[in-house]
Scaffold this motif. Structure first.
Motif, PDB file in Angstrom:
ATOM      1  N   LEU A 199       0.824  -1.207   0.000  1.00 43.59           N
ATOM      2  CA  LEU A 199       0.000   0.000   0.000  1.00 43.59           C
ATOM      3  C   LEU A 199       0.858   1.257   0.000  1.00 43.59           C
ATOM      4  O   LEU A 199       0.446   2.303  -0.518  1.00 43.59           O
ATOM      5  CB  LEU A 199      -0.916   0.008   1.229  1.00 43.59           C
ATOM      6  N   SER A 200       2.052   1.159   0.594  1.00 46.26           N
ATOM      7  CA  SER A 200       2.954   2.316   0.653  1.00 46.26           C
ATOM      8  C   SER A 200       3.717   2.539  -0.653  1.00 46.26           C
ATOM      9  O   SER A 200       4.476   3.503  -0.774  1.00 46.26           O
ATOM     10  CB  SER A 200       3.956   2.140   1.802  1.00 46.26           C
ATOM     11  N   GLY A 201       3.550   1.625  -1.611  1.00 43.02           N
ATOM     12  CA  GLY A 201       4.182   1.794  -2.912  1.00 43.02           C
ATOM     13  C   GLY A 201       5.581   1.243  -3.016  1.00 43.02           C
ATOM     14  O   GLY A 201       6.318   1.584  -3.948  1.00 43.02           O
ATOM     15  N   GLU A 202       5.967   0.374  -2.067  1.00 43.44           N
ATOM     16  CA  GLU A 202       7.302  -0.230  -2.143  1.00 43.44           C
ATOM     17  C   GLU A 202       7.375  -1.206  -3.314  1.00 43.44           C
ATOM     18  O   GLU A 202       6.367  -1.800  -3.718  1.00 43.44           O
ATOM     19  CB  GLU A 202       7.623  -0.973  -0.837  1.00 43.44           C
ATOM     20  N   VAL A 224      11.784  -4.959  -2.704  1.00 44.19           N
ATOM     21  CA  VAL A 224      11.928  -4.492  -1.327  1.00 44.19           C
ATOM     22  C   VAL A 224      10.977  -5.248  -0.407  1.00 44.19           C
ATOM     23  O   VAL A 224      11.355  -5.666   0.695  1.00 44.19           O
ATOM     24  CB  VAL A 224      11.670  -2.966  -1.237  1.00 44.19           C
ATOM     25  N   ILE A 225       9.743  -5.449  -0.867  1.00 43.32           N
ATOM     26  CA  ILE A 225       8.752  -6.169  -0.058  1.00 43.32           C
ATOM     27  C   ILE A 225       9.228  -7.586   0.219  1.00 43.32           C
ATOM     28  O   ILE A 225       9.200  -8.061   1.360  1.00 43.32           O
ATOM     29  CB  ILE A 225       7.380  -6.181  -0.769  1.00 43.32           C
ATOM     30  N   GLU A 226       9.706  -8.266  -0.818  1.00 43.74           N
ATOM     31  CA  GLU A 226      10.162  -9.648  -0.648  1.00 43.74           C
ATOM     32  C   GLU A 226      11.353  -9.713   0.302  1.00 43.74           C
ATOM     33  O   GLU A 226      11.426 -10.603   1.164  1.00 43.74           O
ATOM     34  CB  GLU A 226      10.549 -10.222  -2.013  1.00 43.74           C
ATOM     35  N   GLN A 227      12.276  -8.764   0.189  1.00 42.67           N
ATOM     36  CA  GLN A 227      13.452  -8.746   1.048  1.00 42.67           C
ATOM     37  C   GLN A 227      13.057  -8.564   2.512  1.00 42.67           C
ATOM     38  O   GLN A 227      13.508  -9.290   3.399  1.00 42.67           O
ATOM     39  CB  GLN A 227      14.389  -7.624   0.623  1.00 42.67           C
ATOM     40  N   ARG A 228      12.184  -7.592   2.788  1.00 38.30           N
ATOM     41  CA  ARG A 228      11.792  -7.317   4.177  1.00 38.30           C
ATOM     42  C   ARG A 228      10.965  -8.460   4.761  1.00 38.30           C
ATOM     43  O   ARG A 228      11.109  -8.802   5.939  1.00 38.30           O
ATOM     44  CB  ARG A 228      11.006  -6.004   4.239  1.00 38.30           C
TER      45      ARG A 228
END
Length: 356
Positions: A102-105, A109-113
Protein backbone atom coordinates in the motif's frame (compact mmCIF):
# COMPACT_ATOMS: atom_id res chain seq x y z
CA UNK A 1 13.83 3.95 16.85
CA UNK A 2 12.53 6.92 18.79
CA UNK A 3 11.73 8.17 22.26
CA UNK A 4 8.09 8.68 23.29
CA UNK A 5 6.94 11.39 25.70
CA UNK A 6 3.50 12.03 27.16
CA UNK A 7 2.95 15.53 28.55
CA UNK A 8 -0.02 16.03 30.92
CA UNK A 9 -2.33 13.77 28.96
CA UNK A 10 -6.05 13.99 29.72
CA UNK A 11 -8.83 11.99 28.12
CA UNK A 12 -12.55 12.37 28.69
CA UNK A 13 -15.60 10.95 26.97
CA UNK A 14 -18.03 13.83 27.35
CA UNK A 15 -18.20 14.57 31.08
CA UNK A 16 -16.51 11.28 32.01
CA UNK A 17 -12.72 11.62 32.55
CA UNK A 18 -10.75 8.39 32.04
CA UNK A 19 -7.10 9.58 31.91
CA UNK A 20 -5.94 12.16 34.46
CA UNK A 21 -2.81 14.26 33.84
CA UNK A 22 -0.49 11.42 32.81
CA UNK A 23 3.12 12.33 32.02
CA UNK A 24 5.64 9.70 31.01
CA UNK A 25 9.04 9.65 29.26
CA UNK A 26 10.04 6.48 27.38
CA UNK A 27 13.63 6.24 26.22
CA UNK A 28 14.84 5.29 22.76
CA UNK A 29 14.87 1.47 22.58
CA UNK A 30 13.19 0.99 25.96
CA UNK A 31 10.54 -1.69 26.56
CA UNK A 32 7.74 -0.31 28.76
CA UNK A 33 4.77 -2.27 30.10
CA UNK A 34 1.53 -0.49 31.04
CA UNK A 35 -0.30 -2.63 33.59
CA UNK A 36 -3.40 -2.32 35.70
CA UNK A 37 -6.88 -3.79 36.15
CA UNK A 38 -9.56 -3.69 33.47
CA UNK A 39 -10.85 -0.16 32.96
CA UNK A 40 -7.75 1.58 34.34
CA UNK A 41 -7.09 3.37 31.01
CA UNK A 42 -4.02 1.51 29.73
CA UNK A 43 -5.47 0.62 26.29
CA UNK A 44 -6.93 4.12 25.93
CA UNK A 45 -3.49 5.58 26.61
CA UNK A 46 -1.92 3.27 24.01
CA UNK A 47 -4.55 4.19 21.42
CA UNK A 48 -3.85 7.90 21.98
CA UNK A 49 -0.15 7.27 21.33
CA UNK A 50 -1.14 5.42 18.16
CA UNK A 51 -3.47 8.17 16.99
CA UNK A 52 -6.56 5.96 17.20
CA UNK A 53 -8.06 8.05 20.04
CA UNK A 54 -8.27 11.83 20.16
CA UNK A 55 -6.41 13.50 23.04
CA UNK A 56 -8.62 15.76 25.14
CA UNK A 57 -5.66 17.72 26.49
CA UNK A 58 -1.87 17.39 26.55
CA UNK A 59 0.75 16.35 23.99
CA UNK A 60 2.24 13.12 22.66
CA UNK A 61 5.74 13.37 21.21
CA UNK A 62 7.53 10.69 19.18
CA UNK A 63 11.18 11.25 18.37
CA UNK A 64 10.93 14.80 19.73
CA UNK A 65 8.02 15.74 17.44
CA UNK A 66 4.52 16.49 18.76
CA UNK A 67 2.23 14.11 16.85
CA UNK A 68 -1.23 15.10 18.14
CA UNK A 69 -2.40 16.15 14.68
CA UNK A 70 -0.70 13.33 12.73
CA UNK A 71 -2.54 10.26 11.45
CA UNK A 72 -1.49 6.81 12.69
CA UNK A 73 0.39 6.18 9.43
CA UNK A 74 2.28 9.47 9.73
CA UNK A 75 3.45 8.58 13.26
CA UNK A 76 5.59 5.68 11.99
CA UNK A 77 4.30 3.25 14.61
CA UNK A 78 3.27 -0.39 14.27
CA UNK A 79 0.57 -1.92 16.45
CA UNK A 80 -0.04 -5.56 17.38
CA UNK A 81 -3.52 -6.29 18.72
CA UNK A 82 -4.93 -9.23 20.67
CA UNK A 83 -6.89 -10.18 17.54
CA UNK A 84 -4.61 -11.23 14.69
CA UNK A 85 -6.62 -9.32 12.03
CA UNK A 86 -5.08 -11.32 9.18
CA UNK A 87 -6.62 -11.39 5.71
CA UNK A 88 -7.91 -14.98 5.31
CA UNK A 89 -7.56 -15.04 1.50
CA UNK A 90 -3.89 -13.95 1.57
CA UNK A 91 -0.82 -16.06 2.27
CA UNK A 92 1.47 -15.35 5.21
CA UNK A 93 3.89 -13.52 2.90
CA UNK A 94 1.08 -11.43 1.40
CA UNK A 95 -0.28 -10.53 4.84
CA UNK A 96 3.15 -9.47 6.06
CA UNK A 97 3.90 -7.39 2.99
CA UNK A 98 0.47 -5.83 2.44
CA UNK A 99 1.18 -2.51 4.20
CA UNK A 100 4.42 -2.14 2.25
CA UNK A 101 2.48 -2.74 -0.95
CA UNK A 102 0.00 0.00 0.00
CA UNK A 103 2.95 2.32 0.65
CA UNK A 104 4.18 1.79 -2.91
CA UNK A 105 7.30 -0.23 -2.14
CA UNK A 106 8.75 -2.30 -4.97
CA UNK A 107 8.18 -6.04 -5.14
CA UNK A 108 11.90 -6.61 -4.53
CA UNK A 109 11.93 -4.49 -1.33
CA UNK A 110 8.75 -6.17 -0.06
CA UNK A 111 10.16 -9.65 -0.65
CA UNK A 112 13.45 -8.75 1.05
CA UNK A 113 11.79 -7.32 4.18
CA UNK A 114 9.26 -10.14 4.44
CA UNK A 115 12.01 -12.76 4.18
CA UNK A 116 14.10 -10.97 6.84
CA UNK A 117 11.16 -10.80 9.24
CA UNK A 118 10.22 -14.42 8.50
CA UNK A 119 13.73 -15.60 9.41
CA UNK A 120 13.62 -13.57 12.61
CA UNK A 121 10.25 -15.05 13.66
CA UNK A 122 10.77 -18.58 12.31
CA UNK A 123 8.06 -18.19 9.66
CA UNK A 124 10.07 -19.02 6.54
CA UNK A 125 8.45 -22.42 6.05
CA UNK A 126 4.97 -20.92 6.47
CA UNK A 127 5.13 -18.07 3.95
CA UNK A 128 2.92 -19.85 1.39
CA UNK A 129 0.25 -20.91 3.88
CA UNK A 130 -3.00 -19.07 4.63
CA UNK A 131 -4.13 -18.11 8.15
CA UNK A 132 -6.62 -21.00 8.39
CA UNK A 133 -3.68 -23.42 8.14
CA UNK A 134 -1.84 -21.87 11.11
CA UNK A 135 -2.02 -22.33 14.87
CA UNK A 136 -2.87 -19.42 17.17
CA UNK A 137 0.78 -18.85 18.04
CA UNK A 138 1.80 -18.90 14.38
CA UNK A 139 -0.91 -16.38 13.51
CA UNK A 140 0.30 -14.05 16.25
CA UNK A 141 3.85 -14.35 14.91
CA UNK A 142 2.55 -13.37 11.48
CA UNK A 143 0.85 -10.33 13.03
CA UNK A 144 4.17 -9.43 14.64
CA UNK A 145 5.96 -9.99 11.34
CA UNK A 146 3.55 -7.62 9.62
CA UNK A 147 4.61 -4.98 12.15
CA UNK A 148 8.34 -5.76 11.88
CA UNK A 149 8.55 -5.38 8.09
CA UNK A 150 7.50 -1.74 8.37
CA UNK A 151 10.64 -0.96 10.41
CA UNK A 152 8.64 1.39 12.68
CA UNK A 153 9.98 3.90 15.18
CA UNK A 154 7.77 2.41 17.92
CA UNK A 155 6.03 -0.92 18.51
CA UNK A 156 2.69 -0.81 20.35
CA UNK A 157 1.34 -4.08 21.78
CA UNK A 158 -2.27 -4.19 23.03
CA UNK A 159 -2.66 -7.41 25.07
CA UNK A 160 -1.34 -9.50 22.14
CA UNK A 161 -1.27 -12.81 24.04
CA UNK A 162 -4.67 -12.77 25.75
CA UNK A 163 -6.28 -15.04 23.12
CA UNK A 164 -3.64 -17.76 23.49
CA UNK A 165 -3.63 -20.74 25.84
CA UNK A 166 -1.26 -20.80 28.82
CA UNK A 167 1.52 -22.78 27.11
CA UNK A 168 1.48 -20.60 24.00
CA UNK A 169 1.50 -17.43 26.09
CA UNK A 170 4.76 -18.52 27.73
CA UNK A 171 6.27 -19.37 24.33
CA UNK A 172 5.17 -16.09 22.75
CA UNK A 173 6.47 -14.11 25.72
CA UNK A 174 9.91 -15.50 25.00
CA UNK A 175 9.59 -14.69 21.31
CA UNK A 176 8.54 -11.08 21.96
CA UNK A 177 11.48 -10.69 24.35
CA UNK A 178 13.86 -12.17 21.76
CA UNK A 179 12.41 -9.91 19.06
CA UNK A 180 13.03 -6.79 21.14
CA UNK A 181 16.58 -7.86 21.92
CA UNK A 182 17.22 -8.26 18.18
CA UNK A 183 15.63 -5.09 16.82
CA UNK A 184 15.91 -2.80 19.91
CA UNK A 185 12.86 -0.81 18.82
CA UNK A 186 11.07 1.31 21.43
CA UNK A 187 8.14 -0.82 22.63
CA UNK A 188 5.04 -0.09 24.71
CA UNK A 189 3.19 -3.17 25.88
CA UNK A 190 -0.28 -3.13 27.46
CA UNK A 191 -1.32 -6.08 29.61
CA UNK A 192 -3.39 -6.92 32.66
CA UNK A 193 -1.08 -9.89 33.29
CA UNK A 194 1.65 -8.75 35.66
CA UNK A 195 3.73 -11.88 34.95
CA UNK A 196 3.99 -10.77 31.31
CA UNK A 197 5.01 -7.31 32.45
CA UNK A 198 7.60 -8.60 34.93
CA UNK A 199 9.27 -10.90 32.41
CA UNK A 200 9.21 -8.61 29.37
CA UNK A 201 9.65 -5.01 30.44
CA UNK A 202 12.64 -2.84 31.27
CA UNK A 203 10.22 -0.66 33.22
CA UNK A 204 6.65 -1.14 34.42
CA UNK A 205 4.07 1.63 34.73
CA UNK A 206 1.19 0.71 37.06
CA UNK A 207 -2.07 2.49 36.23
CA UNK A 208 -5.17 2.76 38.38
CA UNK A 209 -8.31 4.71 37.48
CA UNK A 210 -6.50 6.69 34.81
CA UNK A 211 -3.52 7.70 36.97
CA UNK A 212 0.03 6.41 37.37
CA UNK A 213 0.40 4.78 40.79
CA UNK A 214 4.09 3.89 40.43
CA UNK A 215 6.71 3.20 37.79
CA UNK A 216 10.07 1.46 37.98
CA UNK A 217 11.97 -1.69 37.12
CA UNK A 218 10.09 -4.96 37.74
CA UNK A 219 12.30 -5.84 40.72
CA UNK A 220 11.90 -2.33 42.24
CA UNK A 221 8.11 -2.58 42.11
CA UNK A 222 8.24 -6.07 43.58
CA UNK A 223 10.58 -5.12 46.42
CA UNK A 224 9.47 -1.55 47.10
CA UNK A 225 5.78 -1.03 46.27
CA UNK A 226 4.70 2.54 46.96
CA UNK A 227 1.24 1.68 48.24
CA UNK A 228 -1.32 -1.04 48.87
CA UNK A 229 -2.56 -1.04 45.28
CA UNK A 230 0.84 -1.68 43.72
CA UNK A 231 1.76 -4.20 46.43
CA UNK A 232 -1.40 -6.19 45.72
CA UNK A 233 -1.04 -6.00 41.95
CA UNK A 234 2.62 -6.94 41.55
CA UNK A 235 3.50 -10.48 42.57
CA UNK A 236 1.86 -13.85 42.00
CA UNK A 237 0.21 -15.20 44.08
CA UNK A 238 -0.85 -11.81 45.37
CA UNK A 239 0.45 -10.32 48.61
CA UNK A 240 -1.52 -11.11 51.77
CA UNK A 241 -2.82 -8.14 53.79
CA UNK A 242 -3.65 -8.17 57.50
CA UNK A 243 -4.95 -5.42 59.78
CA UNK A 244 -2.98 -4.59 62.88
CA UNK A 245 -1.71 -1.98 65.33
CA UNK A 246 1.91 -0.86 65.63
CA UNK A 247 3.38 -2.16 68.86
CA UNK A 248 6.70 -3.03 70.49
CA UNK A 249 9.50 -1.11 72.11
CA UNK A 250 11.94 1.09 70.20
CA UNK A 251 14.57 -1.08 68.54
CA UNK A 252 12.17 -4.03 68.38
CA UNK A 253 9.07 -2.78 66.52
CA UNK A 254 6.18 -5.11 65.78
CA UNK A 255 2.56 -5.15 64.62
CA UNK A 256 -0.10 -6.78 66.77
CA UNK A 257 -2.78 -8.58 64.75
CA UNK A 258 -6.45 -8.91 65.75
CA UNK A 259 -5.86 -12.18 67.60
CA UNK A 260 -2.85 -10.81 69.48
CA UNK A 261 -0.19 -12.37 67.23
CA UNK A 262 2.95 -10.25 67.23
CA UNK A 263 4.68 -9.82 63.85
CA UNK A 264 8.11 -8.23 64.10
CA UNK A 265 8.96 -5.61 61.49
CA UNK A 266 12.22 -3.99 60.38
CA UNK A 267 13.46 -0.91 62.22
CA UNK A 268 13.38 0.95 58.90
CA UNK A 269 9.55 0.91 58.85
CA UNK A 270 8.35 4.35 59.92
CA UNK A 271 5.55 3.48 62.36
CA UNK A 272 4.36 4.99 65.61
CA UNK A 273 3.11 2.96 68.60
CA UNK A 274 -0.67 2.65 68.42
CA UNK A 275 -0.81 3.49 64.70
CA UNK A 276 -3.40 1.49 62.74
CA UNK A 277 -1.65 -0.25 59.86
CA UNK A 278 -1.89 -3.07 57.35
CA UNK A 279 0.96 -5.49 56.98
CA UNK A 280 1.75 -7.20 53.70
CA UNK A 281 3.17 -10.72 53.52
CA UNK A 282 4.24 -12.19 50.20
CA UNK A 283 3.29 -15.89 50.01
CA UNK A 284 6.83 -16.87 48.95
CA UNK A 285 8.28 -15.16 52.05
CA UNK A 286 6.38 -17.43 54.45
CA UNK A 287 8.80 -20.22 55.33
CA UNK A 288 8.47 -23.58 57.05
CA UNK A 289 12.06 -23.51 58.28
CA UNK A 290 13.28 -19.90 58.48
CA UNK A 291 13.80 -17.56 61.41
CA UNK A 292 11.48 -14.71 62.33
CA UNK A 293 7.97 -14.24 63.66
CA UNK A 294 6.06 -17.50 64.07
CA UNK A 295 2.59 -17.49 62.47
CA UNK A 296 0.17 -20.32 63.14
CA UNK A 297 -3.26 -21.07 61.73
CA UNK A 298 -5.63 -23.79 60.58
CA UNK A 299 -5.08 -25.11 57.05
CA UNK A 300 -8.02 -24.39 54.74
CA UNK A 301 -6.72 -25.62 51.38
CA UNK A 302 -3.64 -27.40 50.01
CA UNK A 303 -2.78 -27.01 46.29
CA UNK A 304 0.27 -28.97 45.04
CA UNK A 305 1.73 -27.52 41.83
CA UNK A 306 4.76 -29.81 41.52
CA UNK A 307 7.86 -27.91 42.54
CA UNK A 308 5.82 -25.88 45.04
CA UNK A 309 2.69 -26.16 47.16
CA UNK A 310 0.22 -23.35 47.81
CA UNK A 311 -1.31 -23.54 51.28
CA UNK A 312 -4.30 -21.40 52.32
CA UNK A 313 -4.60 -21.03 56.08
CA UNK A 314 -6.42 -18.90 58.64
CA UNK A 315 -4.40 -16.21 60.40
CA UNK A 316 -6.06 -13.73 62.76
CA UNK A 317 -9.41 -14.30 61.05
CA UNK A 318 -8.01 -13.68 57.54
CA UNK A 319 -7.24 -16.16 54.75
CA UNK A 320 -3.51 -16.15 54.04
CA UNK A 321 -1.64 -17.95 51.25
CA UNK A 322 1.83 -19.44 51.74
CA UNK A 323 3.98 -20.85 48.93
CA UNK A 324 6.38 -23.55 50.12
CA UNK A 325 8.91 -25.59 48.18
CA UNK A 326 8.10 -29.21 47.47
CA UNK A 327 5.27 -30.99 49.24
CA UNK A 328 3.84 -29.24 52.30
CA UNK A 329 3.77 -31.48 55.41
CA UNK A 330 0.23 -30.43 56.27
CA UNK A 331 -3.31 -31.50 55.41
CA UNK A 332 -6.70 -29.82 55.45
CA UNK A 333 -7.78 -28.94 58.99
CA UNK A 334 -4.30 -29.29 60.51
CA UNK A 335 -2.29 -26.47 62.07
CA UNK A 336 0.30 -24.82 59.83
CA UNK A 337 3.26 -23.00 61.35
CA UNK A 338 5.33 -20.66 59.20
CA UNK A 339 7.82 -17.89 59.92
CA UNK A 340 8.51 -14.57 58.26
CA UNK A 341 11.66 -12.46 58.43
CA UNK A 342 11.05 -8.91 59.77
CA UNK A 343 12.77 -7.45 56.69
CA UNK A 344 10.15 -9.11 54.49
CA UNK A 345 7.12 -7.69 56.29
CA UNK A 346 5.65 -4.72 54.40
CA UNK A 347 3.79 -2.07 56.37
CA UNK A 348 1.17 0.36 55.01
CA UNK A 349 -0.80 3.16 56.59
CA UNK A 350 -4.44 2.04 56.89
CA UNK A 351 -5.80 5.46 55.98
CA UNK A 352 -3.69 6.55 53.02
CA UNK A 353 -2.54 3.11 51.87
CA UNK A 354 1.02 4.44 51.48
CA UNK A 355 4.00 2.28 52.31
CA UNK A 356 5.72 3.11 55.61
Amino acid sequence: MASVELHNIHKAYGALPVIHDVSLAIGDGEFIALVGPSGCGKSTLLRMIAGLEEITDGDVSIGGQVVNELTPRERNIAMVFQSYALYPHMTVAQNMGFNLKLSGETKQVIEQRVNEAARMLDLTKLLDRKPAQLSGGQRQRVAMGRAVVRNPAVFLFDEPLSNLDAKLRVQMRSEIKALHQKVQTTSIYVTHDQIEAMTLADRIVVLNQGRIEQQGTPIDLYRQPANLFVAGFIGSPAMNFLDGVADGAEGSPAVRLKDGTQVRIANARKVKPGQTVKIGLRPEHLSLTGNGSALTGQTLLVEPTGAQTHVLFDLAGEQVTAVVDGEAPVRYGEQLKVTVNPDQVYVFDSGSGLAL
